[in-house]
Design an enzyme around this catalytic site. Sequence first.
Site, mmCIF file in Angstrom:
data_model
loop_
_atom_site.group_PDB
_atom_site.id
_atom_site.type_symbol
_atom_site.label_atom_id
_atom_site.label_comp_id
_atom_site.label_asym_id
_atom_site.label_seq_id
_atom_site.Cartn_x
_atom_site.Cartn_y
_atom_site.Cartn_z
ATOM 1 N N ASP A 69 0.864 -1.166 0.000
ATOM 2 C CA ASP A 69 0.000 0.000 0.000
ATOM 3 C C ASP A 69 0.914 1.233 0.000
ATOM 4 O O ASP A 69 2.129 1.124 0.136
ATOM 5 C CB ASP A 69 -0.939 -0.036 1.223
ATOM 6 C CG ASP A 69 -2.190 0.798 1.004
ATOM 7 O OD1 ASP A 69 -3.237 0.480 1.596
ATOM 8 O OD2 ASP A 69 -2.138 1.766 0.216
ATOM 9 N N GLU B 207 -10.485 6.708 4.432
ATOM 10 C CA GLU B 207 -9.478 6.101 5.307
ATOM 11 C C GLU B 207 -9.601 6.607 6.742
ATOM 12 O O GLU B 207 -10.715 6.795 7.245
ATOM 13 C CB GLU B 207 -8.076 6.327 4.710
ATOM 14 C CG GLU B 207 -7.955 5.763 3.284
ATOM 15 C CD GLU B 207 -6.545 5.654 2.809
ATOM 16 O OE1 GLU B 207 -6.248 6.070 1.680
ATOM 17 O OE2 GLU B 207 -5.695 5.122 3.558
#
Length: 614
Positions: free
Chosen positions: A254, A454
């Site tokens: 990521d 997020e």
Amino acid sequence: MIQAEIGNATPGEAGEFALGSILNGGGSSPGGNKQASLDDWLSLADAYYDAVVGQERFADAIPMLWGTDAVHGHSNVYGATVFPHNIGLGATRDGDLVHAIGVATAREVAATGLDWTFAPTLAVVRDDRWGRTYEGYSEHPDLVVEYAGRMVTGLQGDAGGAGFLGQGRVLATSKHFIGEGQTTDGQDQGDAVCSEEMLRDVHGGGHRAAIAAGAQTVMAAYNSWLGNKVHGHRYLLTDVLKGGLGFDGFVVSDWDGFLQVADDPAEACARSVNAGVDMLMVGGEWRRTYHDLLQQVGAGNVPMARIDDAVRRILRVKARAQLFSGSRPSQRPAAQDSNALGDPAHRDLARRAVRRSLVLLKNDGVLPLRRDVKVLVAGDGAHDIGKQCGGWTLTWQGTGNDAADFPTGTSIFDGFAQAVPHNGGSVVLSPNGEFGDEAPDVAVVVFGENPYAEGDGDRNHLSYSALDPQPLAILRRMKERGIPTVSIFLTGRPLWVNPELNASDAFVVAWLPGTEGAGVADVLFCGPQGNVGYDFHGRLSFSWPRHALHTPLNVGEAGYAPLFPYGYGLRYRDNGEIGVLDESDVAHGLPALDGTRGDGSTYPRCPVAAEPDD
Ligand code: GLC
């Protein structure tokens, strides 16, 4: 093995370093222009292609891959069709629809010259305080398993089939491997504290299904498992994923996720690659990572065999994606498909998805609405396509967008305006709910969460009105005036809305529907002949809390006592009376989450829910 961000690496630098991949992160677009045109995307893709493939140094130049977060349509691109976020697709219980959305999304991504989407997210979300809840299809692993393969084959084509990774198809990503939905208190990038059996049986099924469907890439998860970062977890990334599950594509980190593995960037890079990360997604310092990796290999800290394996995996995927036999992005047949972006057929599909995602929690009979009524549409979500799209839309957080950013699409109000007036009906937009002398026959209040993505969406409780009391005030004013009320709730997760439910004669959860908000009116109004045009179809794929601290709350867990259970969803034929709900807010007074975790204190645990009344 290095993936750089388009804002940090020019095509010339990509060529100089022979980068293997680039990405545009959430909100990043050619020239930093979020209204970049289709040609802007294609021109930049060509520039990177020419810079790398055009290098004289490589007889068989190795084309690069461009990855993007097309997570609910090609949602970073101006003019694209934005579909409902995954939480709404979960409510549809319609795998065929998910597959069709994958096909349409791939077509729009390929039309812009890109190769790869970082989707689907296969999180099984166990605590709805998590800011990425809406990126998950469900709290239930079985539904995630069912959708995983459908989305992957929609994006890539059927593995082994003639069209696999052919024109109009893009690489999919099984993300984020593994356990992201299990973190304590739903903390983004937190620690998943659970047994290996739970990690495998609750959180692994979607990834297994995605890999079985031919997913060519897997993205490592930011979270830890029992205190160890997944990005540095050799057992999970190599032994389980590549060994046990036989995954033969490549693992991408990521965004700078590999740097979390150790304090020293070079050591972190080495440990992450040795654990099984094959491609390093570098948010900023890609040159440093490039040199660090070379230095770590030179120092013998990363075996050449590991480098060979990573490169072999990446080349294998590029070959399967037909990159070596391909041409410049703008010359590919998929890029000639200039009608793909925002194709009316895709918008119709998105509107159908909106209709089928709506969940009716309450209806005392005020719905469906006749088309000859006087409707007032209130609330700050009534005429705001940005709000109805949510995060990962043109910008990373989905904020800062206005009507000019959506050349196509309809707000929820637009849908009402299209449905009325018939035979004397009328519709008025009044965000604050004010009206003149003539009271409306019915007030529709569209409200809900503002966009986030997020960790910015992490919360420490689930009370809606604690953050935004205005819709409740509007609803109560209408009730005082004897005006029937309909609530349309835009949200990335179930929230505690008992006061708003009590002040509503009907309550509809619309999740984050995307650009085709008119799908809401399709269901709320009678058809032109006065009959029901479209009935409600949606069913909760997440359990609904009884109070603001009622989480984790997952079907199948001990003491399961939701307000509305997994699978709940009324139809017009059902009796939608739900009685008066308890409005005592157990979260009242809790400190608002300030985005810092401070001393790492744990959030207030949910009191054990009393067994529900008979
Ligand atoms: C983000 C997300 C991931 C996304 C990546 C690239 O931090 O965790 O889902 O694909 O970075 O934008």
